[in-house]
Design a protein around this motif. Sequence first.
Motif, short mmCIF file in Angstrom:
data_model
loop_
_atom_site.label_atom_id
_atom_site.label_comp_id
_atom_site.label_asym_id
_atom_site.label_seq_id
_atom_site.Cartn_x
_atom_site.Cartn_y
_atom_site.Cartn_z
N ALA A 157 0.83 -1.21 0.00
CA ALA A 157 0.00 0.00 0.00
C ALA A 157 0.87 1.25 0.00
N ASP A 158 1.88 1.28 0.85
CA ASP A 158 2.76 2.45 0.93
C ASP A 158 3.53 2.67 -0.36
N ARG A 159 3.95 1.58 -0.98
CA ARG A 159 4.68 1.71 -2.25
C ARG A 159 3.77 2.29 -3.34
N ALA A 160 2.53 1.82 -3.37
CA ALA A 160 1.59 2.33 -4.38
C ALA A 160 1.36 3.82 -4.21
N VAL A 161 1.14 4.25 -2.96
CA VAL A 161 0.89 5.67 -2.69
C VAL A 161 2.12 6.49 -3.05
N GLN A 162 3.31 6.00 -2.68
CA GLN A 162 4.53 6.74 -2.98
C GLN A 162 4.75 6.86 -4.48
N ARG A 163 4.44 5.80 -5.23
CA ARG A 163 4.58 5.86 -6.69
C ARG A 163 3.65 6.92 -7.27
N LEU A 164 2.41 6.94 -6.79
CA LEU A 164 1.46 7.92 -7.30
C LEU A 164 1.87 9.34 -6.95
N ARG A 165 2.38 9.55 -5.74
CA ARG A 165 2.88 10.87 -5.36
C ARG A 165 4.01 11.32 -6.29
N THR A 166 4.92 10.39 -6.56
CA THR A 166 6.06 10.71 -7.43
C THR A 166 5.59 11.04 -8.84
N LEU A 167 4.66 10.25 -9.36
CA LEU A 167 4.13 10.50 -10.70
C LEU A 167 3.44 11.86 -10.77
N ALA A 168 2.70 12.22 -9.72
CA ALA A 168 2.01 13.51 -9.70
C ALA A 168 3.00 14.66 -9.70
N LYS A 169 4.08 14.50 -8.95
CA LYS A 169 5.10 15.55 -8.88
C LYS A 169 5.84 15.67 -10.21
N GLU A 170 6.11 14.54 -10.84
CA GLU A 170 6.79 14.56 -12.14
C GLU A 170 5.89 15.17 -13.21
N ALA A 171 4.60 14.91 -13.14
CA ALA A 171 3.67 15.44 -14.14
C ALA A 171 3.54 16.95 -14.04
N ASP A 172 3.56 17.48 -12.81
CA ASP A 172 3.46 18.92 -12.60
C ASP A 172 4.04 19.27 -11.23
N PRO A 173 5.23 19.87 -11.17
CA PRO A 173 5.86 20.19 -9.88
C PRO A 173 5.03 21.11 -9.00
N THR A 229 -10.79 19.74 -3.38
CA THR A 229 -10.92 19.34 -4.79
C THR A 229 -11.49 20.44 -5.67
N SER A 230 -11.97 21.52 -5.06
CA SER A 230 -12.51 22.62 -5.85
C SER A 230 -11.40 23.30 -6.65
N PRO A 231 -11.70 23.79 -7.85
CA PRO A 231 -10.69 24.45 -8.68
C PRO A 231 -10.01 25.59 -7.92
N SER A 232 -8.68 25.66 -8.04
CA SER A 232 -7.90 26.68 -7.34
C SER A 232 -7.79 27.95 -8.18
N LEU A 233 -7.58 29.06 -7.51
CA LEU A 233 -7.36 30.33 -8.21
C LEU A 233 -6.13 30.26 -9.09
N PHE A 234 -5.13 29.47 -8.64
CA PHE A 234 -3.87 29.39 -9.38
C PHE A 234 -3.87 28.25 -10.40
N GLY A 235 -4.90 27.43 -10.38
CA GLY A 235 -5.04 26.40 -11.40
C GLY A 235 -4.11 25.21 -11.26
N GLU A 236 -3.47 25.04 -10.09
CA GLU A 236 -2.54 23.91 -9.95
C GLU A 236 -3.32 22.61 -9.75
N PRO A 237 -2.76 21.49 -10.22
CA PRO A 237 -3.42 20.19 -9.98
C PRO A 237 -3.37 19.84 -8.49
N ARG A 238 -4.25 18.95 -8.08
CA ARG A 238 -4.29 18.56 -6.68
C ARG A 238 -4.20 17.04 -6.55
N PHE A 239 -3.47 16.62 -5.52
CA PHE A 239 -3.32 15.20 -5.18
C PHE A 239 -3.90 15.02 -3.79
N VAL A 240 -5.01 14.32 -3.70
CA VAL A 240 -5.74 14.17 -2.43
C VAL A 240 -5.73 12.70 -2.02
#
Length: 328
Positions: free
Chosen positions: A25-41, A62-73
């Motif tokens: 479980a921890d490996r899966a979450v860490q992979r997804l976190r890394t992928l999200a950071k690589e996709a958009d710092p 999850t609501s759209p941000s003023l700055f438009g950055e992606p979100r990882f929840v």
Amino acid sequence: MSDVEWHSVALAPVVLVHGTEALIADRAVQRLRTLAKEADPSVAFHDLVGENAGAGALAQVTSPSLFGEPRFVIVPELQSAPDATVLELLDYIRSPEPDVTLVLVHRGGNRGKKLLDALKKAGVPRVDASPVKRAGDKQTFVAAEFARAERRIHPEAIAALVDAFGADLAELAAISRQLIEDTTPEQGQQAPQLSLQDVHAVTAGRVESTAFAVADAAIAGREQEALQLLQQAQLAGADPVPIVAAIASKMRSLAKASSPGASARTLGMPDWMLRNLTREARNWNDRSLARALEAVARADHEVKGAGRDPRSSVQRMVMEICRARRAR
């Protein structure tokens, strides 16, 4: 719902990580976190746990941000999430936000079944983090560890690793990683296939092997021998944390072998290992086992920062295990 391996899971609007095996479980979450950071710092990370998981929290992050950055929840303990959060999630998964990756981690149990059924119906990707119990599955796990490192290992060597370190998946992963690192050749040289002899050569005398020898002596009540072995490991510079981890693994295996109806199949260990543990378990009872496991838990807490002298903490643990065995 489509099952994916932790090392292959990709970013998606909603991802479910489901099962009690913490390492996977921890490996899966860490992979997804890394992928999200690589996709958009600029990605914003949010954990919905504790006081951050109240009513309306999901909509807020999850609501759209003023700055438009992606979100990882991430909801790291879905099985314990408040009812209000579960209701919000049921509503959210019907129409997830396009710039959000929502990771739901359910660590087992029946709570939240309605949401799990809804996720299955919605077809969200699911990482199966079920416990790896069978020896054959553990061997497959080790083979995959080496394959991802682009290293070859003989089947007999894999079996030896599982026999020695297969009681705990995290420990099995750690010794596999150590073996890979210790046998990595110089740049430009080709790495040979690792053999059974290589496994024995690398692990013999190492902290893990020494720690298991300490554990064997302590479980048998041979205090002087256990302390001598421990001193040898400490003089060689062995870190207290993996020593305690190895001894804890041995003690947990002993406790499992003491349970009614225990079998090699249900415990996921070789027959010879269960026979040895069962023979030693006759010299223990519930009270002495509880006392020894308490000593291990206390030492684990102390060597990870709660104590002033980790070496002394390990020594006290070994002495307490020996005395618990003799006090049966």
